[in-house]
Design a protein around this motif. Structure first.
Motif, short mmCIF file in Angstrom:
data_model
loop_
_atom_site.label_atom_id
_atom_site.label_comp_id
_atom_site.label_asym_id
_atom_site.label_seq_id
_atom_site.Cartn_x
_atom_site.Cartn_y
_atom_site.Cartn_z
N GLY A 28 -98.89 34.76 -39.01
CA GLY A 28 -98.10 35.36 -40.08
C GLY A 28 -96.98 36.23 -39.54
O GLY A 28 -95.85 36.20 -40.04
N ALA A 29 -97.29 37.01 -38.52
CA ALA A 29 -96.25 37.85 -37.90
C ALA A 29 -95.18 37.00 -37.22
O ALA A 29 -93.99 37.31 -37.28
N ALA A 30 -95.59 35.91 -36.60
CA ALA A 30 -94.62 35.01 -35.96
C ALA A 30 -93.73 34.35 -37.00
O ALA A 30 -92.51 34.22 -36.81
N GLY A 31 -94.31 33.93 -38.12
CA GLY A 31 -93.51 33.32 -39.19
C GLY A 31 -92.55 34.32 -39.80
O GLY A 31 -91.38 34.01 -40.04
N LEU A 32 -93.02 35.53 -40.04
CA LEU A 32 -92.16 36.57 -40.60
C LEU A 32 -91.04 36.92 -39.62
O LEU A 32 -89.88 37.08 -40.01
N GLY A 33 -91.38 37.04 -38.35
CA GLY A 33 -90.36 37.35 -37.35
C GLY A 33 -89.33 36.25 -37.21
O GLY A 33 -88.12 36.51 -37.09
N SER A 34 -89.77 35.00 -37.22
CA SER A 34 -88.83 33.88 -37.13
C SER A 34 -87.90 33.84 -38.33
O SER A 34 -86.71 33.57 -38.21
N TRP A 35 -88.45 34.12 -39.49
CA TRP A 35 -87.63 34.13 -40.69
C TRP A 35 -86.65 35.30 -40.65
O TRP A 35 -85.48 35.16 -41.01
N ALA A 36 -87.11 36.46 -40.22
CA ALA A 36 -86.27 37.66 -40.22
C ALA A 36 -85.11 37.54 -39.25
O ALA A 36 -84.03 38.09 -39.49
N ALA A 102 -89.78 26.06 -32.53
CA ALA A 102 -89.29 25.08 -33.50
C ALA A 102 -88.56 25.76 -34.65
O ALA A 102 -87.52 25.28 -35.11
N ALA A 103 -89.09 26.87 -35.13
CA ALA A 103 -88.46 27.58 -36.24
C ALA A 103 -87.09 28.13 -35.84
O ALA A 103 -86.12 28.01 -36.58
N LEU A 104 -87.01 28.72 -34.66
CA LEU A 104 -85.73 29.26 -34.23
C LEU A 104 -84.73 28.14 -33.91
O LEU A 104 -83.53 28.30 -34.11
N GLY A 105 -85.22 27.02 -33.44
CA GLY A 105 -84.35 25.87 -33.23
C GLY A 105 -83.84 25.30 -34.53
O GLY A 105 -82.70 24.85 -34.64
N PRO A 109 -77.64 28.20 -35.46
CA PRO A 109 -76.38 27.84 -36.10
C PRO A 109 -75.86 26.52 -35.55
O PRO A 109 -76.09 26.16 -34.40
N ALA A 110 -75.16 25.81 -36.39
CA ALA A 110 -74.63 24.51 -36.00
C ALA A 110 -73.54 24.69 -34.94
O ALA A 110 -72.79 25.66 -34.98
#
Length: 116
Positions: A28-36, A102-105, A109-110
């Motif tokens: 959950g922390a990894a998902g929140l951090g990737s989103w943030a 994968a989330a950060l990839g 940005p394009a």
């Protein structure tokens, strides 16, 4: 009279539960951090400068829920296949690291294209 060492199943169950909870919290922390990390880039709208609300109502819950589900799945599979706590923790950490990469990839940005 022979004494045998009694296995404590309640202690094993607590360890499994604690490991699963820690895996879910880490995910959950990894998902929140990737989103943030990516949310400020995606928030401004592209059409008439309106905010992109899908960042909040779609991306945020998806990243947190996927971040929780993947390490829990890795923990469950590792718990069923091996008895080593180190291998279970390694499976959770590897799955979480791959999810973050994968989330950060995905949110990267394009690249600007140059005409031929």
């Amino acid at each position: 009279m022979t004494t045998t060492k009694r296995n404590r199943p309640e202690a094993d169950g607590r360890a499994e539960t604690t490991g699963g909870c820690l895996a879910a919290a880490l995910g959950g922390a990894a998902g929140l951090g990737s989103w943030a990390v990516a949310a400020p880039r995606r928030w401004p709208g592209e059409f008439e400068t309106s905010p992109n609300w899908s960042v909040l109502y779609l991306d945020f819950p998806a990243m947190v829920l996927i971040g929780i589900a993947l390490p829990l799945l890795a923990w469950t599979v590792a718990a069923r296949t091996t008895s080593s706590p180190a291998l279970r923790a390694g499976a959770v950490l590897l799955t979480t690291a791959l999810f973050v990469a994968a989330a950060l990839g995905w949110y990267a940005p394009a690249r600007p294209t140059t005409p031929l």
